[in-house]
Write a protein that holds these residues in place. Structure first.
Motif, short mmCIF file in Angstrom:
data_model
loop_
_atom_site.label_atom_id
_atom_site.label_comp_id
_atom_site.label_asym_id
_atom_site.label_seq_id
_atom_site.Cartn_x
_atom_site.Cartn_y
_atom_site.Cartn_z
N ASP A 294 0.94 -1.23 0.14
CA ASP A 294 -0.03 -0.09 -0.36
C ASP A 294 0.99 1.25 -0.16
N ILE A 295 0.84 2.25 -0.62
CA ILE A 295 0.75 3.82 -0.60
C ILE A 295 0.68 4.37 0.28
N ASN A 296 1.91 4.98 0.90
CA ASN A 296 0.56 5.66 1.73
C ASN A 296 0.46 7.83 1.62
N GLU A 297 -0.48 7.63 1.02
CA GLU A 297 -0.52 8.81 0.23
C GLU A 297 -0.39 9.68 1.45
N CYS A 298 -0.96 9.78 2.79
CA CYS A 298 -0.86 11.03 3.59
C CYS A 298 0.83 11.98 3.87
N ASP A 299 2.11 10.62 3.05
CA ASP A 299 3.68 11.16 3.15
C ASP A 299 3.93 12.54 2.43
N MET A 300 2.71 12.14 0.86
CA MET A 300 3.13 12.92 0.52
C MET A 300 1.77 14.17 -0.27
N ASN A 301 1.48 15.17 1.35
CA ASN A 301 1.12 16.00 1.56
C ASN A 301 -0.06 16.77 0.98
N TYR A 302 -1.16 15.16 0.51
CA TYR A 302 -1.94 15.84 -0.40
C TYR A 302 -2.86 16.54 0.30
N CYS A 303 -3.20 16.15 1.16
CA CYS A 303 -4.22 17.05 2.53
C CYS A 303 -3.70 18.24 3.09
N GLU A 304 -4.85 19.23 2.88
CA GLU A 304 -3.86 20.16 3.32
C GLU A 304 -4.08 20.52 5.09
N GLN A 305 -5.76 19.66 5.81
CA GLN A 305 -4.74 19.71 7.32
C GLN A 305 -4.32 18.52 7.52
N ASN A 306 -5.93 17.50 8.25
CA ASN A 306 -4.99 15.90 8.43
C ASN A 306 -5.50 15.18 7.68
N CYS A 307 -5.16 13.89 7.39
CA CYS A 307 -4.90 13.19 6.30
C CYS A 307 -5.66 11.33 7.09
N THR A 308 -5.83 10.44 6.55
CA THR A 308 -5.67 9.54 7.08
C THR A 308 -6.09 8.26 5.95
N ASN A 309 -4.62 7.49 6.51
CA ASN A 309 -4.97 6.78 4.99
C ASN A 309 -5.07 5.17 5.38
N HIS A 310 -5.90 4.77 4.03
CA HIS A 310 -6.01 3.50 4.13
C HIS A 310 -5.93 2.93 3.35
N PRO A 311 -6.32 1.43 3.08
CA PRO A 311 -5.49 0.61 2.54
C PRO A 311 -5.36 0.38 0.64
N GLY A 312 -5.92 1.45 -0.40
CA GLY A 312 -5.57 1.41 -2.14
C GLY A 312 -5.86 2.71 -1.80
N GLY A 313 -5.70 3.63 -0.67
CA GLY A 313 -6.56 5.15 -0.62
C GLY A 313 -6.43 6.04 0.24
N TYR A 314 -6.40 7.17 0.46
CA TYR A 314 -6.65 7.76 1.90
C TYR A 314 -7.99 8.67 2.08
N ALA A 315 -8.34 9.60 2.70
CA ALA A 315 -9.19 10.47 3.00
C ALA A 315 -8.47 11.41 4.02
N CYS A 316 -8.98 13.06 3.39
CA CYS A 316 -8.46 14.05 3.89
C CYS A 316 -9.90 14.29 5.31
N HIS A 317 -9.23 15.45 6.05
CA HIS A 317 -10.61 15.90 6.65
C HIS A 317 -9.77 17.28 7.32
N CYS A 318 -11.11 18.15 7.96
CA CYS A 318 -10.55 19.38 8.65
C CYS A 318 -10.46 19.11 10.03
N ASP A 319 -10.15 20.83 10.50
CA ASP A 319 -9.84 20.89 11.43
C ASP A 319 -11.41 21.41 12.13
N ALA A 320 -11.30 21.31 14.02
CA ALA A 320 -12.97 22.59 13.73
C ALA A 320 -12.65 23.33 13.50
N GLY A 321 -13.36 24.25 13.01
CA GLY A 321 -14.05 25.79 12.88
C GLY A 321 -13.00 25.62 10.87
#
Length: 428
Positions: A294-321
């Motif tokens: 699996d490629i850890n896309e979170c190491d590639m700084n795709y997300c502006e704030q928070n990133c969660t890696n999962h097998p085969g992909g990733y998901a970006c999340h925002c901080d409170a506010g």
């Protein structure tokens, strides 16, 4: 070209050898008949001679046309090839009824020929009797008017019909039976009567399977890449192990791995031809094993704030506010907007006031004067502040640093930099 010697047919219908230049005696005519009489079965001592209607004579014929005669010298008998009975069948016979000598072609009997009291006689099988000529055997059904079947009954007969028909009132002809009317429920859905039978048909959406109507499988028209399952009202596609249903095309399958690494899908006939699911990279291991990691896309700084890696992909999340601006970026929630989690959509319903706002009224002149004085004072203060800043003009920050708080979540912060016009020991 012809050779020096040829063969020809002589006038007595025999082959003879001649020179090719010699003239032929004549020509032969070909006759065609629908039936013929076979050569008589007789011992050679009887001496049978045949004569045809076109003048040919001899004893070597195999078959003879109608109108031919057979002269039996040993018996002083002359037979004729002619039709007997009403069937149009050719056979040897003579005008006198009864059998002739049994040694000559079974005495002309259809069945059995026996010498009884020194005289030849013919006999027939059961349920048949001798015809008027004393040689042929006649069945009671020979002249029966039955349309389909005739069953002898002694010297009488009975007419019968094939399956799907019944005997008509006249006792000899047959008429169709309406099987659909006489056998209700013989078909699952539709019954169509036919001549001598019936056909079963199915409604639309059904098909005939082993003489019964069954629903047409939805999978027959489906195009599932791997496995199709019929479900009420439709079908569902499944994939083999190591594959999953394509997220945009429900009938297609793609490679799938729900762990951080899985064995690669390789062609057994081409060792270097291996495939990995999307979001994985091929990794060669010891022993020739090939894994998909699996490629850890979170190491590639795709997300502006928070990133969660999962097998085969990733998901970006925002901080409170903050709320998602697109797949990777976030934007700050305005004061008027309701704060919510980055994974949920903001509510589109308009807020309902808790109490009725007061009605707008006309302002007093004194109030208008106070507002004017306040605006003028504010403008003067702003002008004084601008002048002061101009005097202490300095350059803007020149650098920006980024730091990450961890591998799963990422933050972006600004480090203030010492202005160029300040001293090296001064911190802002």
């Amino acid at each position: 070209r012809c050779g020096p010697r040829c063969v020809a047919v002589a006038q007595d219908l025999r082959w003879e050898e001649r020179r090719c230049e010699a003239p032929a005696d004549g020509f032969l005519c070909e006759f065609n008949y629908g039936d013929s009489c076979p050569k008589l079965r007789a011992p050679a001592a009887l001496g049978v001679t045949y004569a045809t209607p076109f003048g040919a004579r001899g004893s070597d014929f195999l078959v003879l046309p109608p109108g031919s005669t057979a002269h039996v010298e040993g018996l002083g008998l002359e037979l004729h090839c002619a039709e007997t009975g009403g069937g149009g069948r050719l056979r040897w016979g003579h005008e006198a009824p009864g059998a002739w000598a049994c040694e000559l072609d079974n005495g002309g009997c259809d069945a059995e020929c026996r010498d009884k009291d020194g005289r030849p006689r013919c006999s027939c099988q059961p349920e048949k009797w001798l015809g008027a000529d004393g040689r042929s055997c006649v069945s009671p059904c020979a002249e029966a008017p039955c349309e389909h079947l005739c069953v002898p009954d002694g010297t009488a007969f009975h007419c019968m019909c094939h399956t799907g028909y019944e005997l008509a009132a006249d006792g000899s002809s047959c008429q169709d039976v309406d099987d659909c009317a006489t056998n209700p429920g013989i078909c699952d859905q539709e019954c169509v009567n036919t001549e001598g039978g019936f056909k079963c048909r199915c409604h639309s959406g059904y098909e005939m399977v082993e003489e019964h109507c069954r629903p047409v499988p939805h999978c027959r028209k489906a195009h599932c890449a791997h496995v199709c399952e019929d479900v009420p009202g439709g079908y569902r596609c499944h994939c083999f192990n190591g594959y999953t249903v394509h997220p945009q095309h429900a009938t297609q399958c793609v490679l799938h791995c729900n762990r951080s690494e899985c064995l690669a899908e390789c062609d057994p006939h081409a060792e270097e031809s291996c495939e990995c699911p999307e979001g994985f990279v091929l990794d060669d291991r010891e022993g020739g094993l090939k894994f998909c990691v699996d490629i850890n896309e979170c190491d590639m700084n795709y997300c502006e704030q928070n990133c969660t890696n999962h097998p085969g992909g990733y998901a970006c999340h925002c901080d409170a506010g903050y709320v998602p601006l697109d797949q990777h970026r976030c934007k700050k929630v305005d004061d008027e907007e309701e704060t919510y989690s980055g994974d949920a959509e903001p509510s589109t319903e308009a807020p309902v006031p808790t109490r009725t706002p007061p009605k707008a009224g006309r302002l007093h002149p004194g109030v208008l004067v106070g507002i004017t004085v306040g605006i003028v004072s504010t403008v003067l203060v702003l002008l004084a502040l601008v002048c002061h800043l101009v005097k202490r003009h300095c350059s803007s920050p020149s650098s920006m640093d980024y730091k990450c708080s961890g591998s799963a979540e990422k933050e972006m912060g600004l480090h203030q930099v010492t202005p160029a016009c300040a001293s090296s020991s001064q911190k802002l």
